[in-house]
Scaffold this motif. Structure first.
Motif, PDB file in Angstrom:
ATOM      1  N   ARG A 149       0.842  -1.191   0.000  1.00  0.00           N
ATOM      2  CA  ARG A 149       0.000   0.000   0.000  1.00  0.00           C
ATOM      3  C   ARG A 149       0.882   1.248   0.000  1.00  0.00           C
ATOM      4  O   ARG A 149       1.862   1.326   0.745  1.00  0.00           O
ATOM      5  N   PRO A 169       0.085   3.727   3.768  1.00  0.00           N
ATOM      6  CA  PRO A 169      -0.608   3.084   4.888  1.00  0.00           C
ATOM      7  C   PRO A 169      -0.746   4.042   6.062  1.00  0.00           C
ATOM      8  O   PRO A 169       0.128   4.851   6.315  1.00  0.00           O
ATOM      9  N   PHE A 191      -4.483   1.512  -4.700  1.00  0.00           N
ATOM     10  CA  PHE A 191      -3.886   0.879  -3.522  1.00  0.00           C
ATOM     11  C   PHE A 191      -2.415   1.283  -3.394  1.00  0.00           C
ATOM     12  O   PHE A 191      -1.928   1.593  -2.297  1.00  0.00           O
ATOM     13  N   ALA A 192      -1.701   1.281  -4.533  1.00  0.00           N
ATOM     14  CA  ALA A 192      -0.267   1.552  -4.488  1.00  0.00           C
ATOM     15  C   ALA A 192       0.049   3.042  -4.459  1.00  0.00           C
ATOM     16  O   ALA A 192       1.184   3.434  -4.181  1.00  0.00           O
ATOM     17  N   HIS A 208      -9.389   7.760  -2.862  1.00  0.00           N
ATOM     18  CA  HIS A 208      -8.373   6.953  -2.163  1.00  0.00           C
ATOM     19  C   HIS A 208      -9.034   5.906  -1.283  1.00  0.00           C
ATOM     20  O   HIS A 208     -10.210   6.030  -0.921  1.00  0.00           O
ATOM     21  N   PHE A 232      -4.436  -3.594   6.271  1.00  0.00           N
ATOM     22  CA  PHE A 232      -4.449  -2.531   5.279  1.00  0.00           C
ATOM     23  C   PHE A 232      -3.679  -1.314   5.791  1.00  0.00           C
ATOM     24  O   PHE A 232      -2.959  -0.659   5.046  1.00  0.00           O
ATOM     25  N   ILE A 240      -5.811  -6.415  -5.853  1.00  0.00           N
ATOM     26  CA  ILE A 240      -5.034  -6.466  -4.615  1.00  0.00           C
ATOM     27  C   ILE A 240      -5.139  -7.901  -4.125  1.00  0.00           C
ATOM     28  O   ILE A 240      -6.181  -8.538  -4.292  1.00  0.00           O
ATOM     29  N   GLN A 259      -0.802  -6.821  -1.134  1.00  0.00           N
ATOM     30  CA  GLN A 259       0.024  -6.221  -2.183  1.00  0.00           C
ATOM     31  C   GLN A 259      -0.765  -6.258  -3.483  1.00  0.00           C
ATOM     32  O   GLN A 259      -1.781  -6.945  -3.589  1.00  0.00           O
ATOM     33  N   THR A 260      -0.272  -5.511  -4.478  1.00  0.00           N
ATOM     34  CA  THR A 260      -0.963  -5.510  -5.764  1.00  0.00           C
ATOM     35  C   THR A 260      -0.744  -6.852  -6.445  1.00  0.00           C
ATOM     36  O   THR A 260       0.249  -7.530  -6.207  1.00  0.00           O
TER      37      THR A 260
END
Lengths: 247, 195, 195
Positions: free
Chosen positions: A126, A129, B16-17, B62, C16, C52, C64-65
Motif C-alpha cells: 500500500r 498506509p 492501492f499503491a 483513495h 491494510f 489487490i 500487495q498488488t
C-alpha cells in the motif's frame, strides 16, 4: 578477440576469477556439466591464459595458479596412472566438475530468484498506509506496604539519632577526682581501686563510679599525685600516694 | 468477492499503491486512457461495508480504513510495571510531607531524584503539582491525588501509619536490616514474574 | 463483495493500515486476543483474483498488488536497488544453504567476497547474522530474513525456485560430501558387477 566460440573475450573485468572463466568455457561445450570434457576444458583455459599473455594483459595470480594446476591435472589424466599419487587425477577432475556444477546451480538459482515478482518492482505494498500505533502505557504498581516500608527506611536512614539516658545516677569525673585525691592522702599503703568507691555505690552507679575513679586515677598519676600498679591484664588495680612525689 | 473486470482490477491496484489520493483523470492517464468512472463506482460498491472503503474527497479518490475501524489503528496497551525504589521512596515522602518541594524530597531521602522519577509518579496519576511555595525561587510543590488514595486503599492521608506505628511495626529497624528486607522482597517479586 | 463479519473487517483494516507485514499473532495481539486465522483465510479467498491480494510470506501477512498489474505500476515507481552478480549469487547461496558461512560462500563462488557484498544484502534487510558455527574459529553464520521472503514473494524457503530438485541432485551438498557419495556409489557398483 577471436571468432572461436570456445575462446572468451579477454575483458577480465567481466570475470570473477578462474572458476567463473572455467564455468563459461564449460558452458560453451553445450553439454550437461556432468558430461563435460575436462581435458578440453583444460585446453581452453590454457589457451585463454596464453592469449591474455600474448596481448600482455596482466593476469591476476589466481588465474596463473589455476593454469598451473590445470596443466598438472592434464598431464596426470594423459599419463599412465601412478597408483602412488594421491589424490588421483580422476578424483581431481571429478572435484572440479562438482565445483562447476555447484557454481552453475547457484548462478541459475540467483537468476530465478531475482526474476520473481518482487516487491517494489512487480508488486506493491500500500502506497500510503495509515500505520498502526500501539501506545504502551505503563500500569504502575505499588502496594501500601511498599509505600510505608519505604518511608520507614528513609526515616531510619536520615532522621537525626538522639539518645536519651533516663535518670541514670552517675559519678562525674570531677567528683571522682576530688574523692580519689582526698582518699589517697589517708594512707601510704597500696589499696585496690574498689576501696576508693563510695561505700553506698551499687548497680549502675557503682559501674559509673568505678569508671570515673579509674579515669581520675590516670589523671592523678599523670599529675604525679598517684602511683598505679597492676600485675597483669584484668588483675586488681592498686593505687597509692607516691612515696617520693615526682617534680 | 466477485472476480472483477480488468479495468476494475487495474484501478484497484493503482489506487492501492498510490501514495496520494488521485483524481479520475490521473488514474485514466495512468491506465493509458481507459475510462475509469464506472470502475470507481463498482469498486466503491464492492468495498461498501468492508474494513476498507473507497472514498472520494473533493475530486480525488483513495482507499482508507473504514471509519468505524479507526479505533483499531491506535491501541493502548497496558503493561504492569513495578515502581523503582527511588519512585516508591519519593512517593512516600510526598505522601507524608505534602505539599512538598523537590529540594525537600531530596533532603529527606539524602539522595537526589531524577526528573524521570517525578514524571513516572505523575504518569501513574499518584502525584500532581500543587502550586508553588512563596519563597525565593518559588519552587513547585507536589501533593498526592485522589487516585493515590484509591490505589493504596486509603480513606485519607491521615490513614497513613505514623512514625510510632512504623516503629511498632519494626519498620524503623536499623537501616541495614530494612534494606535487606526490601532487597529480598524485590527478588521474590522478580521470581514471581518469571513464573 | 459480501459484507464480511466484524473480525474479518477488523483484520482487513489492520493489515491494510499496517506499514509492515504482520504475523497472525501480532494481528491477534493488536485485536486484543481475537482469533484471526479463519478471518485471514476468508480474506485471502475474498481477494483472490482482484487487483489487490492478501499473501503470506513466511509467517507474515500483507496486502500487495496482483503481480499481473506490474506493467501498470512499474513506471511510477523507482526500480529497487540493482544487485551485482556477486550480490545475487551470494544471496542465492545463503538462501539455498542457510545458515552458511562466508567461507562456504567463497568456496562455491571460487572467489573471495568483497566486504560490500554482504553489507549491501544486510542493508537491504535480506540477510542477517545467525549465530556462529561451533567449529574452530567459530565463524559467523548468515541466514535470510522474513523481509527476504516478502521481497521475493516466497511463502517459505521451500518455495525457493528449484530447491527440491537441487537438493535431490545433491547440488546443495558440499563438494567433499558429494565426492564421497559418488566414490562409495562407484564401489557399490563395482561389487554389484562382481556378483
Amino acid at each position: 578477440m577471436t571468432e572461436d566460440p570456445a575462446t572468451l573475450t579477454l575483458d577480465l573485468d567481466g570475470w570473477e576469477g578462474p572458476l567463473d572463466v572455467l564455468l563459461a568455457l564449460a558452458r560453451n561445450q553445450k553439454v550437461d556439466l556432468k558430461a563435460i570434457s575436462i581435458l578440453a576444458l583444460v585446453d581452453q583455459y590454457l589457451r585463454f591464459v596464453e592469449e591474455a599473455r600474448a596481448i600482455k594483459l596482466e593476469l591476476a595470480a589466481d588465474y596463473l595458479v589455476m593454469a598451473a594446476w590445470l596443466a598438472y591435472l592434464k598431464s596426470g589424466l594423459l599419463l599412465p596412472r601412478d597408483p602412488e599419487v594421491e589424490p588421483n587425477p580422476e578424483e581431481l577432475a571429478l572435484r572440479l566438475q562438482l565445483r562447476l556444477e555447484r557454481l552453475s546451480a547457484m548462478r541459475e538459482a540467483g537468476a530465478r530468484l531475482v526474476a520473481r515478482d518482487r516487491i517494489g518492482r512487480d508488486v506493491f505494498p500500500r502506497g500510503a498506509p495509515e500505520g498502526l500505533r500501539t501506545q504502551r502505557k505503563a500500569l504502575w504498581q505499588a502496594e501500601i506496604y511498599d509505600l510505608i516500608a519505604a518511608y520507614g527506611v528513609i526515616t531510619a536512614r536520615t532522621r537525626p539519632v538522639m539518645h536519651f539516658v533516663a535518670q541514670r545516677e552517675v559519678m562525674t569525673l570531677e567528683a571522682a577526682l576530688e574523692r580519689v585525691g582526698r582518699l589517697l592522702g589517708i594512707t601510704m599503703e597500696w589499696r585496690t581501686i574498689e576501696t576508693f568507691l563510695p561505700p553506698a555505690a551499687t548497680g549502675v552507679f557503682r559501674k559509673s563510679a568505678l569508671a570515673s575513679s579509674f579515669v581520675a586515677a590516670l589523671e592523678l598519676a599523670k599529675q604525679g599525685r598517684a602511683e598505679l600498679r597492676q600485675q597483669s591484664p584484668f588483675a586488681p588495680l592498686y593505687l597509692r600516694t607516691p612515696v617520693e612525689p615526682r617534680a | 468477492m466477485s472476480a472483477p473486470d480488468p479495468v476494475v482490477r487495474a484501478v484497484e491496484a493503482v489506487l492501492f499503491a498510490a501514495t496520494e489520493p488521485m483524481t479520475a483523470d490521473a488514474i485514466r492517464t495512468h491506465l493509458q486512457g481507459v475510462e475509469v468512472r464506472a470502475a470507481l463506482a463498482t469498486l466503491q460498491a464492492d468495498y461498501a461495508g468492508r474494513g476498507i472503503e473507497l472514498v472520494k474527497r473533493g475530486e480525488r479518490w483513495h482507499f482508507q480504513t473504514a471509519p468505524d475501524m479507526a479505533h483499531l489503528l491506535r491501541r493502548t496497551h497496558e503493561e504492569p510495571r513495578k515502581l523503582t525504589r527511588a519512585g516508591i521512596e519519593t512517593l512516600a515522602i510526598i505522601a507524608y510531607h505534602e505539599p512538598t518541594t523537590r529540594a525537600e524530597i531530596e533532603a529527606i531521602r539524602g539522595v537526589g531524584i531524577s526528573k524521570g522519577t517525578l514524571d513516572v509518579l505523575m504518569e501513574a496519576g499518584w502525584i500532581r503539582p500543587a502550586g508553588r511555595r512563596e519563597v525565593p525561587g518559588r519552587p513547585l510543590l507536589y501533593a498526592t491525588t485522589p487516585e493515590f488514595l484509591a490505589h493504596f486503599g486509603l480513606a485519607s492521608r491521615r490513614d497513613l501509619p505514623g512514625i510510632d506505628d512504623l516503629r511498632a511495626a519494626g519498620l524503623l529497624d536499623p537501616v541495614d536490616l530494612a534494606f535487606e528486607r526490601i532487597d529480598s522482597d524485590a527478588e521474590v517479586e522478580v521470581s514471581d514474574e518469571e513464573d
